[in-house]
Write an enzyme that holds these catalytic residues in place. Structure first.
Site: not given
Length: 336
Positions: A176, A197, A255, A257
């Site tokens: 993140d 991510d 992907r 979220w």
């Protein structure tokens, strides 16, 4: 200005008698004062403002207006209506920053010379190294870093204000790294590094000529966009970017979220670090029907589409067009 110069010429003064010369001198003085006042006003309109107005300098050596970046931000009026530039001298600034006032620009000399760093996992909304909460924010030539490591999410920058732009900046963490959370944002010539991510959130963002580097050796993901409904005008677009990584086929492009996650890669180089499948539904097959994952005229070993998941899209020029210019973020109205 021209009138004052003519009256100041010695030949003009020598052509009049004493009473006239005195009157001329009086008029000359008045014109010079008027000229000086006009020149100062005109120069002020274009000159770089001083510390008392639109420019603040942060210098750890004490030679600026403040030693800490947050102190400079705190010194700005909450209802500031003029743009404020905070010039940050080279150094490593170990502090947590919250930008909660509009129209602020943070600028460094070089990204690798001016580093803002913190060390904290993502526990609360206050955990990021830098949080941009206000509108009309600009950052230039800075590095934003979270050194917590790879054991948990650790946000380097959270962007939650509208109309934020980053030029030549670096974002460093693992999970993140860049939380592009809400609002319209623009990134140009930036470097974003992470493993899981590492570009995530529900913002509407355009990345132009940026370098995304995955440090994951297995199971990595470049993006995790969070769009939750078809009515939301959010998503990430990457144009003319470069994707690299530390291994082969170690990271997917993204992907979901959120179930309506939307990400487009266009005209970008993809190294063999990109997994052939390209995308993942995050364990929920329903996401395959709602997520919008597209690719347009990308190149490099990782760009091949013959092994992509069947529910991703190989976009035509017409389909890609809405995503590949500044119009995607309304930038024709607010970007430089």
């Amino acid at each position: 200005m021209c009138i004052a110069l003519r009256w100041n010429h010695p030949e003009m003064l020598n052509r009049v008698d004493s009473p006239a010369r005195a009157a001329a001198a009086t008029l000359l003085l008045a014109l010079l004062c008027l000229s000086s006042s006009y020149s100062s006003h005109a120069a002020g309109a274009d000159a770089m403002p001083g510390p008392s107005s639109n420019l603040l300098t942060v210098d750890q050596s004490g030679k600026g207006d403040h030693r800490k970046i947050q102190d400079a931000i705190d010194a700005i009026l909450a209802n500031n209506s003029a743009g404020i530039v905070i010039r940050i001298k080279p150094g490593v600034y170990r502090e947590k920053i919250v930008v909660n006032k509009p129209r602020i620009t943070l600028t460094g000399t070089r990204a690798n010379a001016t580093v803002i760093t913190w060390n904290e996992s993502c526990v609360t909304a206050d955990s990021p190294t830098v949080s941009v909460l206000a509108s009309d924010f600009v950052a230039k030539r800075l590095t934003f870093q979270n050194t917590f490591g790879d054991s948990a999410a650790a946000v380097a920058v959270r962007v939650a204000g509208d109309r934020a732009a980053f030029y030549g900046c670096s974002f460093l963490s693992f999970q993140d790294t860049l939380l592009d959370d809400a609002g319209r944002h623009y990134y140009r010539g930036c470097y974003v590094e992470g493993g899981t991510d590492f570009i995530c959130g529900n913002g509407q963002a355009l990345f132009e000529k940026c370098h995304l580097h995955s440090t994951s050796r297995i199971g990595g993901a470049f993006t995790a966009q969070q769009r939750s409904s078809e009515s939301e005008n959010t998503g990430y677009s990457f144009v003319g970017c470069k994707l690299t990584g530390v291994g082969v086929a170690t990271s997917i492009l993204g992907r979901p979220w959120g179930p309506y996650s939307r990400v487009v890669f266009a005209l970008s180089y993809m190294s063999d670090a990109v997994s052939p499948q390209g995308w993942d539904d995050w364990g929920h097959s329903n996401n395959q029907r709602t997520a919008f994952y597209g690719q347009y005229r990308c190149y490099g070993e990782g760009s091949r589409t013959d092994r992509r998941v069947a529910w991703s899209r190989n976009l035509s020029q017409t389909e890609a067009a809405p995503f590949i210019t500044k119009v995607w973020v309304g930038g024709q109205r607010w970007l430089m």
